[in-house]
Design a protein around this motif. Sequence first.
Motif, mmCIF file in Angstrom:
data_model
loop_
_atom_site.group_PDB
_atom_site.id
_atom_site.type_symbol
_atom_site.label_atom_id
_atom_site.label_comp_id
_atom_site.label_asym_id
_atom_site.label_seq_id
_atom_site.Cartn_x
_atom_site.Cartn_y
_atom_site.Cartn_z
ATOM 1 N N ILE A 131 -30.484 25.002 33.967
ATOM 2 C CA ILE A 131 -31.331 24.073 33.484
ATOM 3 C C ILE A 131 -30.917 23.015 32.274
ATOM 4 O O ILE A 131 -30.537 21.987 32.385
ATOM 5 C CB ILE A 131 -33.141 24.284 33.129
ATOM 6 C CG1 ILE A 131 -33.485 24.861 34.491
ATOM 7 C CG2 ILE A 131 -33.734 23.181 32.404
ATOM 8 C CD1 ILE A 131 -34.970 25.627 34.062
ATOM 9 N N MET A 132 -30.316 23.982 31.583
ATOM 10 C CA MET A 132 -29.612 23.224 30.239
ATOM 11 C C MET A 132 -28.192 22.492 30.475
ATOM 12 O O MET A 132 -28.051 21.536 29.972
ATOM 13 C CB MET A 132 -29.374 24.127 28.946
ATOM 14 C CG MET A 132 -30.706 24.857 28.488
ATOM 15 S SD MET A 132 -31.858 23.414 27.911
ATOM 16 C CE MET A 132 -30.861 22.683 26.506
ATOM 17 N N THR A 133 -27.494 23.128 31.582
ATOM 18 C CA THR A 133 -26.465 22.561 32.031
ATOM 19 C C THR A 133 -26.608 21.373 32.712
ATOM 20 O O THR A 133 -25.950 20.319 32.374
ATOM 21 C CB THR A 133 -25.466 23.439 32.924
ATOM 22 O OG1 THR A 133 -25.326 24.712 32.187
ATOM 23 C CG2 THR A 133 -24.399 22.842 33.188
ATOM 24 N N TRP A 134 -27.628 21.275 33.665
ATOM 25 C CA TRP A 134 -28.086 19.868 34.153
ATOM 26 C C TRP A 134 -28.340 18.890 33.120
ATOM 27 O O TRP A 134 -28.307 17.668 33.200
ATOM 28 C CB TRP A 134 -29.107 20.335 35.378
ATOM 29 C CG TRP A 134 -29.546 19.143 35.963
ATOM 30 C CD1 TRP A 134 -30.802 18.327 35.758
ATOM 31 C CD2 TRP A 134 -28.756 18.565 36.961
ATOM 32 N NE1 TRP A 134 -30.716 17.240 36.864
ATOM 33 C CE2 TRP A 134 -29.478 17.702 37.567
ATOM 34 C CE3 TRP A 134 -27.621 18.809 37.603
ATOM 35 C CZ2 TRP A 134 -29.168 16.605 38.698
ATOM 36 C CZ3 TRP A 134 -27.069 18.175 38.836
ATOM 37 C CH2 TRP A 134 -27.753 17.028 39.068
ATOM 38 N N LEU A 135 -29.164 19.233 32.219
ATOM 39 C CA LEU A 135 -29.485 18.584 31.122
ATOM 40 C C LEU A 135 -28.661 17.838 30.085
ATOM 41 O O LEU A 135 -28.464 16.636 30.046
ATOM 42 C CB LEU A 135 -30.681 19.163 30.216
ATOM 43 C CG LEU A 135 -31.297 18.266 28.962
ATOM 44 C CD1 LEU A 135 -32.310 17.180 29.570
ATOM 45 C CD2 LEU A 135 -32.123 19.170 28.155
ATOM 46 N N TYR A 136 -27.456 18.509 29.848
ATOM 47 C CA TYR A 136 -26.611 18.185 29.285
ATOM 48 C C TYR A 136 -25.783 17.195 30.014
ATOM 49 O O TYR A 136 -25.169 16.262 29.635
ATOM 50 C CB TYR A 136 -25.680 19.319 28.929
ATOM 51 C CG TYR A 136 -24.246 19.085 28.072
ATOM 52 C CD1 TYR A 136 -24.586 19.239 26.636
ATOM 53 C CD2 TYR A 136 -23.172 18.966 28.889
ATOM 54 C CE1 TYR A 136 -23.246 18.684 26.084
ATOM 55 C CE2 TYR A 136 -22.007 18.560 28.067
ATOM 56 C CZ TYR A 136 -22.046 18.416 26.665
ATOM 57 O OH TYR A 136 -20.908 18.355 25.903
ATOM 58 N N CYS A 139 -27.481 14.017 30.306
ATOM 59 C CA CYS A 139 -27.492 13.181 28.878
ATOM 60 C C CYS A 139 -26.306 12.382 28.603
ATOM 61 O O CYS A 139 -26.250 11.067 28.537
ATOM 62 C CB CYS A 139 -27.989 13.844 27.791
ATOM 63 S SG CYS A 139 -29.814 14.678 27.711
ATOM 64 N N PHE A 140 -25.220 13.338 28.593
ATOM 65 C CA PHE A 140 -24.088 12.738 28.198
ATOM 66 C C PHE A 140 -23.221 11.933 29.340
ATOM 67 O O PHE A 140 -22.643 11.071 29.047
ATOM 68 C CB PHE A 140 -23.035 13.828 27.751
ATOM 69 C CG PHE A 140 -23.452 14.222 26.263
ATOM 70 C CD1 PHE A 140 -23.330 13.578 25.202
ATOM 71 C CD2 PHE A 140 -24.401 15.642 26.303
ATOM 72 C CE1 PHE A 140 -24.113 13.879 23.940
ATOM 73 C CE2 PHE A 140 -24.982 16.098 25.088
ATOM 74 C CZ PHE A 140 -24.715 15.301 23.982
ATOM 75 N N GLY A 141 -23.413 12.394 30.615
ATOM 76 C CA GLY A 141 -22.963 11.546 31.910
ATOM 77 C C GLY A 141 -23.595 10.376 31.648
ATOM 78 O O GLY A 141 -22.882 9.123 31.920
ATOM 79 N N SER A 142 -24.843 10.035 31.374
ATOM 80 C CA SER A 142 -25.315 8.784 31.569
ATOM 81 C C SER A 142 -25.060 7.677 30.366
ATOM 82 O O SER A 142 -24.658 6.712 30.348
ATOM 83 C CB SER A 142 -26.905 8.710 31.591
ATOM 84 O OG SER A 142 -27.360 9.408 30.558
ATOM 85 N N PHE A 143 -24.720 8.811 29.071
ATOM 86 C CA PHE A 143 -24.163 8.075 28.002
ATOM 87 C C PHE A 143 -22.918 7.512 28.301
ATOM 88 O O PHE A 143 -22.424 6.219 27.983
ATOM 89 C CB PHE A 143 -24.245 9.015 26.808
ATOM 90 C CG PHE A 143 -23.505 8.309 25.844
ATOM 91 C CD1 PHE A 143 -24.294 7.519 24.669
ATOM 92 C CD2 PHE A 143 -22.247 8.545 25.327
ATOM 93 C CE1 PHE A 143 -23.637 6.691 23.570
ATOM 94 C CE2 PHE A 143 -21.698 8.068 24.153
ATOM 95 C CZ PHE A 143 -22.479 7.479 23.188
ATOM 96 N N ILE A 144 -22.109 8.148 28.870
ATOM 97 C CA ILE A 144 -20.862 7.463 29.334
ATOM 98 C C ILE A 144 -20.843 6.422 30.263
ATOM 99 O O ILE A 144 -20.128 5.452 30.121
ATOM 100 C CB ILE A 144 -19.950 8.747 29.711
ATOM 101 C CG1 ILE A 144 -19.599 9.870 28.534
ATOM 102 C CG2 ILE A 144 -18.327 8.417 29.954
ATOM 103 C CD1 ILE A 144 -19.026 11.179 29.130
ATOM 104 N N GLY A 145 -21.671 6.671 31.128
ATOM 105 C CA GLY A 145 -21.670 5.526 32.169
ATOM 106 C C GLY A 145 -22.174 4.408 31.409
ATOM 107 O O GLY A 145 -21.873 3.244 31.852
ATOM 108 N N TYR A 146 -23.166 4.407 30.534
ATOM 109 C CA TYR A 146 -23.876 2.960 29.883
ATOM 110 C C TYR A 146 -22.807 2.526 29.010
ATOM 111 O O TYR A 146 -22.717 1.473 28.963
ATOM 112 C CB TYR A 146 -25.024 3.511 29.062
ATOM 113 C CG TYR A 146 -26.227 3.949 30.131
ATOM 114 C CD1 TYR A 146 -26.491 3.439 31.281
ATOM 115 C CD2 TYR A 146 -27.217 4.654 29.674
ATOM 116 C CE1 TYR A 146 -27.652 3.522 31.988
ATOM 117 C CE2 TYR A 146 -28.127 5.231 30.326
ATOM 118 C CZ TYR A 146 -28.509 4.721 31.422
ATOM 119 O OH TYR A 146 -29.498 4.895 32.358
#
Length: 155
Positions: A131-136, A139-146
């Motif tokens: 769950i924490m891996t998915w959340l990480y 969060c950071f995958g969408s940040f990089i995309g944005y």
Amino acid sequence: ASPVSPAGIAGWPANAGWLWFPLCAGSAVAAFFWMSNQPQHGEKSTLLNHVYYYWMEILGMVAALCGVVVLVLTRDAEFIKTAGGAIGQKFMLVFICLIVEHFFMYFVVPSKVKVRVKKQIVIFKRKHTYIMTWLYIMCFGSFIGYSGAFPKLIT
């Protein structure tokens, strides 16, 4: 005007590279020679610690190399010509590297290191880890995309 300064500005370099490069290079050299942060694997000898550390590093690189080989061999395959196939190929590469690396962790690491690895492998049985891996990743995958897409919105 100075040869390193833009017109109208006297004495300052055109960019901060003249300041930061020597500081970063000096810090890197100092860290290489005087920073003792190699992981300890229960050995009294620094040489054995280094041997075990680089042994495991090389195993990780071999696992990554297996993924690269599969990537090269499947680059012209029919199944990756579609968008879904291309995404599936990426998941397949991660899965192959993961399987190879776990095989190495169970069977190829030194016996003294294997004891410590088996103590740490317990985390894979905990749902919280996934769950924490998915959340990480989200969060950071969408940040990089944005952050990649935001400059395109300006134009």
